[in-house]
Design an enzyme around this catalytic site. Sequence first.
Site, PDB file in Angstrom:
ATOM      1  N   ARG A 299      58.440  27.334  35.145  1.00 23.40           N
ATOM      2  CA  ARG A 299      58.114  27.597  36.562  1.00 23.40           C
ATOM      3  C   ARG A 299      58.314  26.352  37.423  1.00 23.40           C
ATOM      4  NH1 ARG A 299      55.297  32.564  35.809  1.00 23.40           N
ATOM      5  NH2 ARG A 299      56.631  33.412  34.187  1.00 23.40           N
TER       6      ARG A 299
ATOM      7  N   ASP B 290      42.865  36.518  48.024  1.00 20.00           N
ATOM      8  CA  ASP B 290      43.679  36.012  46.904  1.00 20.00           C
ATOM      9  C   ASP B 290      44.373  34.740  47.362  1.00 20.00           C
ATOM     10  OD1 ASP B 290      44.754  37.460  44.114  1.00 20.00           O
ATOM     11  OD2 ASP B 290      46.058  35.868  44.882  1.00 20.00           O
TER      12      ASP B 290
HETATM   13  C1  SAM Z   1      45.156  39.213  37.073  1.00 20.04           C
HETATM   14  S1  SAM Z   1      44.919  39.288  38.805  1.00 20.04           S
HETATM   15  C2  SAM Z   1      43.474  40.323  38.894  1.00 20.04           C
HETATM   16  C3  SAM Z   1      43.554  41.331  40.006  1.00 20.04           C
HETATM   17  C4  SAM Z   1      42.380  42.300  40.084  1.00 20.04           C
HETATM   18  N1  SAM Z   1      41.139  41.611  40.302  1.00 20.04           N
HETATM   19  C5  SAM Z   1      42.295  43.151  38.841  1.00 20.04           C
HETATM   20  O1  SAM Z   1      41.403  42.968  38.009  1.00 20.04           O
HETATM   21  O2  SAM Z   1      43.143  44.042  38.679  1.00 20.04           O
HETATM   22  C6  SAM Z   1      44.251  37.650  39.160  1.00 20.04           C
HETATM   23  C7  SAM Z   1      44.431  37.236  40.603  1.00 20.04           C
HETATM   24  O3  SAM Z   1      43.590  36.097  40.859  1.00 20.04           O
HETATM   25  C8  SAM Z   1      44.264  35.274  41.792  1.00 20.04           C
HETATM   26  N2  SAM Z   1      43.696  33.922  41.756  1.00 20.04           N
HETATM   27  C9  SAM Z   1      43.748  33.013  40.761  1.00 20.04           C
HETATM   28  N3  SAM Z   1      43.124  31.885  41.121  1.00 20.04           N
HETATM   29  C10 SAM Z   1      42.663  32.073  42.377  1.00 20.04           C
HETATM   30  C11 SAM Z   1      41.929  31.272  43.284  1.00 20.04           C
HETATM   31  N4  SAM Z   1      41.533  30.026  42.982  1.00 20.04           N
HETATM   32  N5  SAM Z   1      41.637  31.791  44.483  1.00 20.04           N
HETATM   33  C12 SAM Z   1      42.025  33.061  44.815  1.00 20.04           C
HETATM   34  N6  SAM Z   1      42.714  33.857  44.002  1.00 20.04           N
HETATM   35  C13 SAM Z   1      43.028  33.374  42.784  1.00 20.04           C
HETATM   36  C14 SAM Z   1      45.719  35.340  41.372  1.00 20.04           C
HETATM   37  O4  SAM Z   1      46.591  34.985  42.418  1.00 20.04           O
HETATM   38  C15 SAM Z   1      45.848  36.800  40.939  1.00 20.04           C
HETATM   39  O5  SAM Z   1      46.375  37.606  41.968  1.00 20.04           O
END
Ligand code: SAM
Length: 284
Positions: free
Chosen positions: A37, A148
Site C-alpha cells: 500500500r 468514519d
Molecule cells: C471493518 S469496518 C466496520 C464497519 C461496520 N462497523 C461493520 O461492522 O460492518 C471498520 C471501519 O472502521 C474505520 N476506522 C478505522 N479506524 C478508524 C478511526 N480511528 N476513526 C474512524 N474510523 C476508523 C475504517 O475506515 C473502516 O471503515
Amino acid sequence: MPVAPLSDAEFTWVRDRIAGFCGLYFDQELKYLVERRLLRRLEARHLRSFGEYLLYLQRPSAGSQELSLLVENLATNETYFFREDFQLRAFREEILPEIKARKEATGEHRLRIFSAGCSSGEEPYTIAMLILESQAFSDWKVEILAGDISATMIEIARRGIYSAASFRVTDEYYLQKYFTKLNGKYQILPAVKDLVHFNVLNLLLAEKSPPLLNLDIIFCRNVIIYFNLESKRQLVAQFYRLLREEGFLLLGHSESLMNLSTAFRLRHLRHDLVYQKPPHEGKD
Ligand SMILES: C[S@@+](CC[C@H](N)C(=O)[O-])C[C@H]1O[C@@H](n2cnc3c(N)ncnc32)[C@H](O)[C@@H]1O
C-alpha cells in the site's frame, strides 16, 4: 527504477505513526501488505524510495493529509446491511424497548445513537430501518450519527446507493420497503437517509466533536479489532464519557472489553451480551 524493499526500521516507524494517528495496528506479519500500500502511495506522489515517502509524511501539513490517504488505503472497510443479526435482535427487541420505557418515564422523547466506524453506511442505515420498523419512536427526535476516518467511505454512505454484496443477508422485505432500484443497484429512501448524519472523523479524536455527547447507544463493531491495545483503551474510555448513564455499547461479535475497561456492566440479554454504562453511584 525499482524501489528498494521497505526496511524493518522504516516499517516500524510508519506502523507506529499510523497507530498513534488512528489506532490501526499492523504487526510484522502484515509488513508485506503495508509495503504494497505504501508503494501505491509513493508512486502517486512520484517519489523514488520509501525513505523519501517517510520524509514526506513528516511534512507539517501535506504529511498529515498524506497519512489520511495512506490510512484509507490500509483500513478494512468490509461491511453489509443487517450484519450480526443476533445483536440487532437484542437492539430491536430488548435495548430499544428498555430505553423507550426509561425515557417515557421522564418525558424525554429523544434518542441518540452513534455508529462509530460506519464504513460505507450499511450499519447506520440498518439501525435507521430497525427504528422505523419498530414504529415506537415516530414522534421522537431520533438522531443517528455516523462517522468514519475514510472520506471515500463517507461519500459512498452519503450517496446511499448499494450493489448486491451489501445485501448478502438482507431480507427481501427490507429491500422492497426501503430501497428503490437504480441501474441494477439499490438506492436508500430519503425516509431512512434523513435519520442519519454522516461525518468524516477520527474516532481517537471523537470527543472533540461536540454533537457526539449524551449518546444512548454506541455501535462500534469490527473496528477495535484492528487497533493496538493503547488505542483500544483510549477509545473505550472516551465512549464511556460520551454515553449517558445506562447507555449501551455494542461491539462486534469477536470483540470484548476484556483487558480494556472495567467501567461498564456486562448485560446478559436474551439475544446477546452487551455493555452498559452503569447509573451514577449515589443516585436515588
Ligand atoms: C471493518 S469496518 C466496520 C464497519 C461496520 N462497523 C461493520 O461492522 O460492518 C471498520 C471501519 O472502521 C474505520 N476506522 C478505522 N479506524 C478508524 C478511526 N480511528 N476513526 C474512524 N474510523 C476508523 C475504517 O475506515 C473502516 O471503515
